[in-house]
Design a protein around this motif. Sequence first.
Motif, PDB file in Angstrom:
ATOM      1  N   SER A  10      35.500  51.987  39.247  1.00  0.00           N
ATOM      2  CA  SER A  10      36.262  52.255  40.454  1.00  0.00           C
ATOM      3  C   SER A  10      37.581  52.903  40.086  1.00  0.00           C
ATOM      4  N   LEU A  11      37.982  53.882  40.862  1.00  0.00           N
ATOM      5  CA  LEU A  11      39.249  54.546  40.626  1.00  0.00           C
ATOM      6  C   LEU A  11      40.418  53.778  41.242  1.00  0.00           C
ATOM      7  N   VAL A  12      40.108  52.797  42.100  1.00  0.00           N
ATOM      8  CA  VAL A  12      41.140  52.011  42.755  1.00  0.00           C
ATOM      9  C   VAL A  12      41.285  50.682  42.031  1.00  0.00           C
ATOM     10  N   ARG A  13      42.475  50.402  41.569  1.00  0.00           N
ATOM     11  CA  ARG A  13      42.733  49.124  40.913  1.00  0.00           C
ATOM     12  C   ARG A  13      42.710  48.017  41.971  1.00  0.00           C
ATOM     13  N   PRO A  14      42.134  46.863  41.629  1.00  0.00           N
ATOM     14  CA  PRO A  14      42.021  45.793  42.627  1.00  0.00           C
ATOM     15  C   PRO A  14      43.348  45.404  43.284  1.00  0.00           C
ATOM     16  N   TYR A  15      44.426  45.354  42.525  1.00  0.00           N
ATOM     17  CA  TYR A  15      45.694  44.918  43.126  1.00  0.00           C
ATOM     18  C   TYR A  15      46.214  45.906  44.164  1.00  0.00           C
ATOM     19  N   THR A  16      45.770  47.155  44.114  1.00  0.00           N
ATOM     20  CA  THR A  16      46.206  48.105  45.140  1.00  0.00           C
ATOM     21  C   THR A  16      45.542  47.804  46.482  1.00  0.00           C
ATOM     22  N   LEU A  17      44.368  47.169  46.447  1.00  0.00           N
ATOM     23  CA  LEU A  17      43.693  46.790  47.683  1.00  0.00           C
ATOM     24  C   LEU A  17      44.471  45.727  48.447  1.00  0.00           C
ATOM     25  N   THR A  18      45.271  44.950  47.728  1.00  0.00           N
ATOM     26  CA  THR A  18      46.023  43.866  48.355  1.00  0.00           C
ATOM     27  C   THR A  18      47.519  44.143  48.390  1.00  0.00           C
ATOM     28  N   ALA A  19      47.920  45.347  48.011  1.00  0.00           N
ATOM     29  CA  ALA A  19      49.341  45.716  47.939  1.00  0.00           C
ATOM     30  C   ALA A  19      50.100  44.757  47.028  1.00  0.00           C
ATOM     31  N   GLY A  20      49.432  44.299  45.981  1.00  0.00           N
ATOM     32  CA  GLY A  20      50.063  43.420  45.009  1.00  0.00           C
ATOM     33  C   GLY A  20      50.102  41.956  45.403  1.00  0.00           C
ATOM     34  N   ARG A  21      49.619  41.622  46.601  1.00  0.00           N
ATOM     35  CA  ARG A  21      49.632  40.220  47.037  1.00  0.00           C
ATOM     36  C   ARG A  21      48.582  39.419  46.274  1.00  0.00           C
ATOM     37  N   THR A  22      48.885  38.177  45.993  1.00  0.00           N
ATOM     38  CA  THR A  22      47.957  37.338  45.245  1.00  0.00           C
ATOM     39  C   THR A  22      47.531  36.084  45.997  1.00  0.00           C
ATOM     40  N   LYS A  23      48.145  35.817  47.123  1.00  0.00           N
ATOM     41  CA  LYS A  23      47.814  34.617  47.902  1.00  0.00           C
ATOM     42  C   LYS A  23      47.262  35.025  49.269  1.00  0.00           C
TER      43      LYS A  23
END
Length: 120
Positions: A10-23
């Motif tokens: 995937s060209l999209v990093r997972p954290y970009t899907l959440t805008a850096g949110r982890t909770k």
Amino acid sequence: MDSHEPPEASLVRPYTLTAGRTKPSVDLPLEAPVQTLQSAMFHRWPLNDVRGRIVQLCVKSPSVAEISARLDLPLGVTRVLVGDLVTSGYLRVNRTLTELSTRDERRELIGRTLRGLRAL
């Protein structure tokens, strides 16, 4: 594609899907079954939008952990995305076991977990 070739990254990093949110924005146990609500059926998701894929999967009420595994997403990312879809009114998190749960409810959870594991 040859069946022995690795899947396309995937060209999209997972954290970009959440805008850096982890909770997640809601309480979301890993074993919680998640269900698509009628409101999601009328929303038009862009092609390849992971949120649309989550909504499609949740028609069959998989657990949060199953969604993560089926979409090959990190569990933390899945929890944030599912939480967003719950607060947007597209998904519902169904009740999981509590100390007041009956023996039948506990058996049903074990059966659902085993079915989910076999499906993977």
